[in-house]
Design a protein around this motif. Sequence first.
Motif, PDB file in Angstrom:
ATOM      1  N   ILE A   1      -5.143 -21.956 -95.052  1.00 20.97           N
ATOM      2  CA  ILE A   1      -4.519 -20.761 -95.632  1.00 20.97           C
ATOM      3  C   ILE A   1      -4.740 -19.600 -94.664  1.00 20.97           C
ATOM      4  CG2 ILE A   1      -4.554 -19.153 -97.577  1.00 20.97           C
ATOM      5  CD1 ILE A   1      -5.555 -21.467 -99.300  1.00 20.97           C
ATOM      6  N   LYS A   2      -3.648 -19.032 -94.185  1.00 24.44           N
ATOM      7  CA  LYS A   2      -3.752 -17.963 -93.194  1.00 24.44           C
ATOM      8  C   LYS A   2      -3.504 -16.577 -93.782  1.00 24.44           C
ATOM      9  CE  LYS A   2      -2.300 -21.041 -89.453  1.00 24.44           C
ATOM     10  NZ  LYS A   2      -1.319 -21.285 -88.375  1.00 24.44           N
ATOM     11  N   SER A   3      -2.968 -16.541 -95.019  1.00 28.42           N
ATOM     12  CA  SER A   3      -2.574 -15.246 -95.579  1.00 28.42           C
ATOM     13  C   SER A   3      -3.768 -14.441 -96.091  1.00 28.42           C
ATOM     14  CB  SER A   3      -1.567 -15.451 -96.712  1.00 28.42           C
ATOM     15  OG  SER A   3      -2.135 -16.281 -97.722  1.00 28.42           O
ATOM     16  N   ILE A   4      -4.871 -15.111 -96.409  1.00 27.15           N
ATOM     17  CA  ILE A   4      -6.035 -14.398 -96.942  1.00 27.15           C
ATOM     18  C   ILE A   4      -7.303 -14.897 -96.253  1.00 27.15           C
ATOM     19  CG2 ILE A   4      -5.028 -14.017 -99.231  1.00 27.15           C
ATOM     20  CD1 ILE A   4      -6.806 -16.369-100.208  1.00 27.15           C
ATOM     21  N   ASN A   5      -8.307 -14.055 -96.284  1.00 24.79           N
ATOM     22  CA  ASN A   5      -9.656 -14.443 -95.869  1.00 24.79           C
ATOM     23  C   ASN A   5     -10.558 -14.399 -97.099  1.00 24.79           C
ATOM     24  OD1 ASN A   5      -9.215 -14.812 -93.061  1.00 24.79           O
ATOM     25  ND2 ASN A   5      -9.202 -12.582 -92.794  1.00 24.79           N
TER      26      ASN A   5
ATOM     27  N   GLN B   1      -7.754 -14.720-107.574  1.00 28.97           N
ATOM     28  CA  GLN B   1      -7.855 -13.347-107.103  1.00 28.97           C
ATOM     29  C   GLN B   1      -8.632 -12.544-108.139  1.00 28.97           C
ATOM     30  OE1 GLN B   1      -4.217 -11.495-105.904  1.00 28.97           O
ATOM     31  NE2 GLN B   1      -5.136  -9.461-105.621  1.00 28.97           N
TER      32      GLN B   1
ATOM     33  N   HIS C   1     -11.372 -12.723-103.275  1.00 28.93           N
ATOM     34  CA  HIS C   1     -10.656 -13.981-103.410  1.00 28.93           C
ATOM     35  C   HIS C   1     -11.647 -15.137-103.397  1.00 28.93           C
ATOM     36  CE1 HIS C   1      -7.412 -11.307-102.015  1.00 28.93           C
ATOM     37  NE2 HIS C   1      -6.603 -12.117-102.681  1.00 28.93           N
TER      38      HIS C   1
END
Length: 679
Positions: A611-615, A594, A599
Amino acid sequence: MRLLNFAIIKLTFCLIIGIIIGYLIDISLQLSIALTAILLILLAVIYIITHKQFTQSIWFGLITFFVTISIGVLTTNFHNQKNFSNHYTHVIAAENNLLKTITFRVREVLKPGNFYDKYVIDILEIEGKQTTGKTLLNIQKDSLQNPLKVDDVFISKAEFKNLIHPLNPHQFDYKNYLKKKYIYHQLFINEDVLFPVESNTKTLLGIADDIRQHVNDKLKLYHFNPDELAIINALLMGQRQDISDEVYTSYTNAGAIHILAVSGLHVGIILIILGFILKPIERLKHGKLIKTILLLSILWSFALLAGLSASVTRAVTMFSIVAIAINLKRPTNIFNTLAISIFVILLFKPLFIFDVGFQLSYLAVFAIVTIDPLLYRIWKPKYWLTNVFWHTFTITISAQFGIIPVSLYYFHQFPSLFFISNLVIIPGLGIILGFGILVILLAVLNMLPQFLADVFGHVIYLMNSFVGWVSKQEAFLFKDISFSLLNVLVSYLVIITFIRLLFKKNYLNLKLFLSAILIAQGALFYNTFNKHSNEFIVFHKSRNSLLGNLSNNKIVIANDFDSITRAHNKIIKDYTVGNHIKTVLEDSIKPIYQLNKKHLLIIDSLGVYNIKSINPEYVLLRQSPKINLNRLIDSLKPKQIIADGSNYKSYIDHWENICNKRKLPFHHTSKKGAFIINY
């Protein structure tokens, strides 16, 4: 010290300014010719007017300076063969096919690399069209093949490849180095596709190489070991290609590398020897003139034999001017002599001004003639031997004052035991050179006794052993010193004002010196507290991954190196030294970084990225993951794909094609260099 009162010194400064302008600014050859012609006409008009009126005019001096600057620009453009239509770059730009039939002549043999023998070649023809220009030739090493010789002419099919800039920050820029030698491309050729062409043309460089080869063939009969023969070649023939990395590093770390570069010290000693041998000629009618002509002929023959390097060219030019002045019974001023030699050399080799050896040579000589008299008068030894060592010490210290700032800027290390190496070697260097000349002459005449060769070889062995011992005192070798161009300028400001104060102790010079000290302290504070912006770096390292996260002047390194790779890796050292970074920490490679609001996702050989929490804005591919890149792009919607040097080339080409089709930025570190994210 009022050096600028000498007209030739002012003109030399103007010429240097012109050369720098000509190199940095793209000025056409036609424009520089026209501008020089106009200024020369204007100068002639002003001279005629002021000469008739018997008056002095400031305009004459100003126009003279502008003319000299213009000549510097013109000289730079004139020596750049790219400005002429028959240069090979214009031919290859007009041709569509990549492979071209090339006829070339070998110009110079370089130090071999790990995988290739390297040469500088002159391009004679491309597809039957006559051309000019130099390029770099790489031939894959083969122990069964003989190396190419200077003046050999060959024909082959090859592709001109661009030279590449360094792939990581603050690494040595070999492309820029070759550009200053008018070399813009390189060829990679296997020796089995080289076809020799008969040629009766012999250049001076080829003749000099034949002489060196003949001398080496004769010396090899006397069983000198490789290191001894390499040092003999360096000391007496200016060729350092055969010096092993171990021996070269020893001389560098001992502060004695200048001994291996034929320079003013060597040429001065040879001139003294020649002056003694040719002394009887002075008794003849016009004897001094004959002696001077012989001296100049021998000196320039020696310079040619030594390859016309920057240091030997400078030394021979300077001593030639001294010899001519003595013959004409004209008083010589060392500063004028140095300025004239710089002026003459730069007219013929303008880009020598960027040569490190050229810079160090002149800085050392200027420092010696300025500072040494001040140091030498501190103590006057009574005995001859003590005087020799004392004067050697003062000369060595004086030279260091001149070269330390530039040396730290280029090499980032300081061998503090330099004076020990010089105190031992320099007093005996004249004997070594004289002995070496005698050995070479007797060897060429087949009259050298084996015991004499053994004695000379043992002398060289002892010198190498002593230098090796000094270099191993690592506690006295200061490495990885961060030194910027600002530090160089400030250092010379302090040195110059200090010398002024020593020459003339008055209030003004004291005030200048103290002001220089304050400026130096300001520069030190600036380097200490000037923090770099936070950045994440994906370095290029073939077959490996190397990441760096710089924050608050502290860098955290993550890599997958083995112990051998870690020991030989210089990428991080170059980066930290170049950026004045003192704190280096290590960590493992993380899957996600980060960087403020950005990211970076790292996908390795496992190919996991669900990974679905961030793009993530950036995706780094390493260790050749077997993934469907189209599916990854659709899923994560990154703004950029990065591939480092740990991936297979076939994978990278496939990924790059996909990104090009989808118009998504793709960065491959082996092509574009390190990828840097500022945050």
